[in-house]
Design an enzyme around this catalytic site. Structure first.
Site, mmCIF file in Angstrom:
data_model
loop_
_atom_site.group_PDB
_atom_site.id
_atom_site.type_symbol
_atom_site.label_atom_id
_atom_site.label_comp_id
_atom_site.label_asym_id
_atom_site.label_seq_id
_atom_site.Cartn_x
_atom_site.Cartn_y
_atom_site.Cartn_z
ATOM 1 N N GLN A 118 0.986 -9.843 -6.371
ATOM 2 C CA GLN A 118 0.459 -11.203 -6.504
ATOM 3 C C GLN A 118 1.330 -12.065 -7.424
ATOM 4 O O GLN A 118 1.219 -13.281 -7.401
ATOM 5 C CB GLN A 118 -0.978 -11.169 -7.059
ATOM 6 C CG GLN A 118 -1.978 -10.480 -6.150
ATOM 7 C CD GLN A 118 -2.296 -11.272 -4.888
ATOM 8 O OE1 GLN A 118 -2.019 -12.462 -4.788
ATOM 9 N NE2 GLN A 118 -2.866 -10.594 -3.898
ATOM 10 N N THR B 98 0.843 -1.195 0.000
ATOM 11 C CA THR B 98 0.000 0.000 0.000
ATOM 12 C C THR B 98 0.879 1.247 0.000
ATOM 13 O O THR B 98 0.663 2.182 -0.772
ATOM 14 C CB THR B 98 -0.957 -0.001 1.211
ATOM 15 O OG1 THR B 98 -1.880 -1.072 1.036
ATOM 16 C CG2 THR B 98 -1.721 1.306 1.319
ATOM 17 N N CYS C 111 -22.150 -9.773 0.965
ATOM 18 C CA CYS C 111 -22.334 -10.092 2.373
ATOM 19 C C CYS C 111 -21.015 -10.327 3.081
ATOM 20 O O CYS C 111 -20.951 -10.336 4.298
ATOM 21 C CB CYS C 111 -23.214 -11.318 2.529
ATOM 22 S SG CYS C 111 -24.898 -10.983 2.054
#
Lengths: 404, 136
Positions: A181, A74, A328
Site C-alpha cells: 500500500q 500474496t 454484511c
C-alpha cells in the site's frame, strides 16, 4: 463527470494508459521467454525484465539484483515468511507479526504454526500503530523474523518501520515488510527503513494485476530464502517459473511514473482527502476517524458514521465504489478485524467506510461523493433506532441487547 | 451483491418510518438485534383494544438494506391485521416476497422476531391492564 466513481484504490488501481502502452509489444511482437539465452526473442524479453528490475529497485532504494519477481504480493508474503522460516530453522523458530496485517501474512503464519513455528501476534494501539516496547519485549533468542506491514490496507496508518527495523537489527533479527500500500505513494527506502525483505505488487500502483516482487537484501545482512516452488531455478533460485514479461515491463514503468510524480500526486491527493474529511466532519455529527491521521497514507480516509450500518450506506451511494468494514459486506459475515483490533467496538466497525483516492480521481468527484455521503447518512439516521436513542440520551452500551 | 427490485424499493422509499409513544397502553414495542451484530430493529404496533386490529405500525432499523426492507415490509403487512394474524407472519414469507438471498435470511428472522416482540409487549400491557381491572 462519469458515473460510477471509483474510490477504492486500496483494493486495486486501474492500469495507467502510459503503463499499458509499454506492456503492449511484449504480448505479441516481443513475446520471447526471458530465460531463452540463445536468440533475439529471448534477449529482448530479458532486456525488458532487467530494465523493469532497475526501475523498481530505484523506487525503493534497492539494487536491481535484489528484486525477485513473483505473481503478486500474496506470493511474495508467502515466500518471505515460509522461505525465511525454512532457511533459518536452525537459528530459531519464532516469528513476530501484528494483528492488523493482511490475511496473506496472518494465514501464512497460521500455516507455519502447524509446522512448529511459534508466532507472536502483537496488538496495536488505538491509533493503529505497533507499540515498540511490546515489540522489544516479544523478541527472544529464537526469533528469526519480524514482519510488520508498511501501511495498512484498511486504515492507511504507516507503521514506524525505520524504528522497527532498527530494533530487529539490534537483536540480529530479519525484518520483513508488506509494503504494497505504501510503495509508489510515500517515499520508501529499504536502506533508510532498515528493511531486509519487502513485498510489492504492481496493481496497487497503476500497474497490471498478476505481477509482484519481493525485495531480498543481498548484503549486511545477506538474506537467503528457501524457494517455495520447484522448477527452473529462475530469480536467483528463489522463484522458479517463466517470467510474466509484459506484466513486469508494466510494473517497471508504473514504478518509474510513481517515482517521478509522487511529490505532486501525494500533495494533490492529500488535499482532496482532507477536503472530503472536512466536509463530512463539518456536516455530520458523531463521525469517527479510524486510525491516526498523524502517520497515514495521503490518499486514505477510513471513517465510521455512528448509528448507520455500512452496507446500507454503500447501497445509498451505489454510484460510488468504496468499501466498508461492515460484516454484511464481507464473505465471512464478521466485521473488519483491523477495526476490531483498534478496540473501538464492533458497532463502529459495522459503520465504517474506507475511501481510497487515486491518480484518476478529480475534485469534482470528491465533492460529489462528499455531498452524497452526507445526504445518505442523514437519511439513514432518520431510520436508525440507535440514533434516536442516542438523541434521547440513552447510553447504548448499557442496553440489554438481544445478540443473535 | 445484487439487490432485488423490491428490496431497492423499500430501501429507497421505506414505509412507515417513525416511532409511536411507547408508554401508550395500546402500543406494543419490539426491539431486537444488537449494534455489535450490525442490526437493530425497532417495530411498534398500535392496536385498537375494542377490535384487536393493528391500526398503525412503525419501524426504525439500523442494519443493511435487506434488514431495512424486511422491517419496512413487515409494517406494511401488519396494517389492518388482527394480533393473531400478525403472529402468523413467517420469516419465509418475507424471504419470498423480497427474494432475499441465503446470506440475508437472518434479516427476515429478525423482522419476525420484531413482530413477535412487539405483539408480546402489547399483550403484556393489555394483560396488566385487565389484571388491574379484575383486581378492582
Amino acid at each position: 463527470m462519469k458515473l460510477p466513481i471509483y474510490m477504492d484504490n486500496h483494493a486495486t488501481t486501474p492500469v495507467d494508459p502510459r503503463v499499458f502502452e509499454v506492456m503492449k509489444p511484449y504480448f505479441t511482437e516481443h513475446f520471447g521467454n526471458a530465460a531463452s539465452r540463445n536468440h533475439s526473442f529471448g534477449w529482448e524479453a530479458e532486456e525488458a525484465v532487467e530494465k523493469a528490475r532497475k526501475q523498481i529497485a530505484e523506487l525503493i532504494g534497492a539494487a536491481a539484483k535484489e528484486i525477485v519477481f513473483t505473481s503478486g504480493a500474496t506470493e511474495s508474503n508467502n515466500l518471505a515468511l515460509k522461505g525465511a522460516a525454512e532457511m533459518y530453522a536452525e537459528k530459531g523458530n519464532h516469528i513476530i507479526t501484528v494483528a492488523t496485517e493482511h490475511k496473506a501474512i496472518l494465514d501464512t503464519c497460521k500455516h507455519l504454526e502447524k509446522h512448529g513455528i511459534r508466532v507472536t501476534y502483537l496488538p496495536v494501539k488505538q491509533d493503529g500503530l505497533v507499540d515498540l516496547d511490546m515489540l522489544r519485549d516479544a523478541i527472544t533468542d529464537k526469533t528469526i523474523l519480524i514482519s510488520v506491514m508498511y501501511a495498512n490496507n484498511e486504515i492507511g496508518v504507516i507503521q514506524p518501520v525505520t524504528e522497527i527495523g532498527k530494533i530487529a537489527h539490534e537483536r540480529g533479527v530479519l525484518f520483513h515488510s508488506d509494503a504494497v500500500q505504501a510503495v509508489g505513494k510515500v517515499p520508501v527506502n529499504v536502506l533508510k527503513d532498515n528493511i531486509d525483505i519487502m513485498s510489492l505488487t504492481a496493481h496497487k500502483l497503476y500497474g497490471p494485476k498478476g505481477v509482484g516482487a519481493l525485495y531480498v537484501r543481498r548484503k549486511s545482512p545477506r538474506v537467503q530464502l528457501a524457494a517455495q516452488m520447484d522448477g527452473g531455478g529462475h530469480e536467483r533460485g528463489m522463484r522458479s517459473g517463466t517470467l510474466n514479461v509484459p506484466g513486469i515491463a508494466g510494473f517497471g514503468e508504473a514504478c518509474e511514473i510513481a517515482r517521478r510524480e509522487m511529490p505532486e500526486e501525494s500533495a494533490r491527493l492529500r488535499a482532496l482527502r482532507d477536503k472530503l474529511r472536512a466536509k463530512l466532519e463539518s456536516e455530520l455529527d458523531q463521525v469517527y476517524i479510524n486510525g491516526t491521521m498523524e502517520s497515514r497514507l495521503p490518499h486514505n480516509l477510513n471513517i465510521s458514521f455512528a448509528y448507520v450500518e455500512g452496507e446500507s450506506l454503500l447501497m445509498g451511494i451505489n454510484d460510488v465504489a468504496v468499501s466498508s468494514g461492515s460484516a454484511c459486506t464481507s464473505a465471512t459475515l464478521e466485521p473488519s478485524y483491523v477495526l476490531k483490533a483498534l478496540g473501538a467496538g464492533d458497532d463502529l466497525a459495522h459503520s465504517s467506510i474506507r475511501f481510497g483516492l487515486g491518480r484518476f480521481n478529480t475534485e469534482e468527484e470528491v465533492d460529489y461523493v462528499g455531498d452524497k455521503v452526507v445526504d445518505v447518512v442523514k437519511k439513514l439516521r432518520e431510520l436508525s433506532p440507535l440514533y434516536e436513542m442516542a438523541k434521547e440520551g440513552i447510553d447504548l452500551t448499557k442496553v440489554a441487547w438481544t445478540a443473535h | 451483491m445484487a439487490y432485488s427490485n423490491k428490496v431497492l424499493d423499500h430501501y429507497n422509499h421505506p414505509r412507515n418510518v417513525g416511532s409511536l409513544d411507547k408508554n401508550d397502553p395500546n402500543v406494543g414495542t419490539g426491539m431486537v438485534g444488537a449494534p455489535e451484530c450490525g442490526d437493530v430493529m425497532k417495530l411498534q404496533v398500535r392496536v385498537n383494544p375494542e377490535t384487536g386490529i393493528i391500526e398503525e405500525a412503525k419501524f426504525k432499523t439500523f442494519g443493511c438494506g435487506s434488514a431495512i426492507a424486511s422491517s419496512s415490509l413487515a409494517t406494511e403487512w401488519l396494517h389492518g391485521k388482527s394480533v393473531d394474524e400478525a403472529l402468523a407472519i413467517k420469516n419465509t414469507d418475507i424471504v419470498n416476497e423480497l427474494s432475499l438471498p441465503p446470506v440475508k435470511i437472518h434479516c427476515s428472522v429478525l423482522a419476525e422476531d420484531a413482530i413477535k416482540a412487539a405483539i408480546a409487549d402489547y399483550k403484556k400491557k393489555a394483560g396488566t391492564k385487565s389484571d388491574s381491572v379484575a383486581a378492582q
